[in-house]
Design a protein around this motif. Structure first.
Motif, PDB file in Angstrom:
ATOM      1  N   GLN A   1       1.098  -1.375   0.184  1.00 49.29           N
ATOM      2  CA  GLN A   1       0.089   0.048   0.350  1.00 49.29           C
ATOM      3  C   GLN A   1       1.076   1.182  -0.049  1.00 49.29           C
ATOM      4  N   CYS A   2       1.518   1.211   1.114  1.00 54.44           N
ATOM      5  CA  CYS A   2       2.898   2.477   1.217  1.00 54.44           C
ATOM      6  C   CYS A   2       3.710   2.767  -0.095  1.00 54.44           C
ATOM      7  N   ASP A   3       3.389   1.521  -1.115  1.00 52.33           N
ATOM      8  CA  ASP A   3       3.992   2.353  -2.062  1.00 52.33           C
ATOM      9  C   ASP A   3       4.002   2.604  -3.033  1.00 52.33           C
ATOM     10  N   ALA A   4       2.923   2.003  -3.192  1.00 50.17           N
ATOM     11  CA  ALA A   4       1.458   2.027  -3.915  1.00 50.17           C
ATOM     12  C   ALA A   4       0.826   3.669  -4.397  1.00 50.17           C
ATOM     13  N   LEU A   5       0.866   4.667  -2.461  1.00 48.54           N
ATOM     14  CA  LEU A   5       0.849   5.456  -2.014  1.00 48.54           C
ATOM     15  C   LEU A   5       1.522   6.329  -2.761  1.00 48.54           C
ATOM     16  N   LEU A   6       3.134   6.429  -2.518  1.00 54.81           N
ATOM     17  CA  LEU A   6       4.307   7.259  -2.282  1.00 54.81           C
ATOM     18  C   LEU A   6       4.001   6.769  -3.874  1.00 54.81           C
ATOM     19  N   ALA A   7       4.331   6.308  -4.771  1.00 52.36           N
ATOM     20  CA  ALA A   7       3.728   6.490  -6.232  1.00 52.36           C
ATOM     21  C   ALA A   7       2.881   7.113  -7.432  1.00 52.36           C
ATOM     22  N   ALA A   8       1.916   7.028  -6.748  1.00 53.92           N
ATOM     23  CA  ALA A   8       0.769   8.195  -6.565  1.00 53.92           C
ATOM     24  C   ALA A   8       1.095   9.602  -6.277  1.00 53.92           C
TER      25      ALA A   8
END
Length: 185
Positions: free
Chosen positions: A19-26
């Motif tokens: 989740q954190c990786d996806a949020l940072l990528a967003a």
């Protein structure tokens, strides 16, 4: 205008990494993370994230179920975000994006359906209460005092032999219970 990410998992055995990786990528500049069941109303990190939102900010989650435990909860959270003048977006649910006209429309329709459902439930509940009352069903919690105790307390109040506080101690009830009896004496 800042973008904040909120990530949540239900148990300690799960990880927040994906989740954190996806949020940072967003584009999230700051992440709020917690390991707490979605059934809990008290989600401290979500409350912190919402508290710092300003006009034009954006709160992003990976999926709607990370944010809310029910439709009603989702709508309440989104209303709080909107009151702050901030936007909301779910990465896995493109229709749940309050920064676009289509997303606002979808959430408005969802809100209307939830309100309609609440009204139906309220109506059915009221009808059920009326039918139960017609059958003589007592609503609410049971009384603290028996009929005999209520009469005894009323007599003591009317005859002036005891104060409400004395009677409350004697019958092991609150003074408010005795006060309500005094109004019917």
């Amino acid at each position: 205008m800042a973008t904040y990410g909120y990530a949540r998992v239900s148990t300690d055995g799960q990880t927040l990494d994906a989740q954190c990786d996806a949020l940072l990528a967003a584009g999230a500049q700051r992440l709020f993370q917690e390991k707490v069941s979605g059934a809990k109303a008290d989600r401290k990190e979500l409350a912190r994230a919402i508290r710092i939102l300003d006009q034009g900010d954006l709160l992003v989650v990976t999926r709607l179920d990370r944010l809310a435990r029910s439709t009603r909860d989702l709508l309440n959270v989104l209303a709080t975000i909107a009151e702050k003048g901030a936007g909301f977006r779910s990465l896995a649910d493109p229709w749940a994006d309050t920064t676009t006209p289509h997303g606002r429309l979808m959430l408005t329709v969802l809100g209307g359906l939830a309100e309609f459902e609440r009204e139906l439930i309220k109506s059915r509940t009221s009808e059920g209460r009326l039918r139960a009352a017609e059958r003589g069903v007592h609503m609410g919690r049971p009384g603290k005092l028996s009929r005999h105790q209520r009469e005894e307390a009323r007599q003591a109040l009317v005859n002036g032999g005891a104060t409400q506080a004395d009677l409350a101690r004697r019958f092991n009830v609150s003074q408010a219970t005795i006060s309500r009896l005094a109004m019917t004496a």
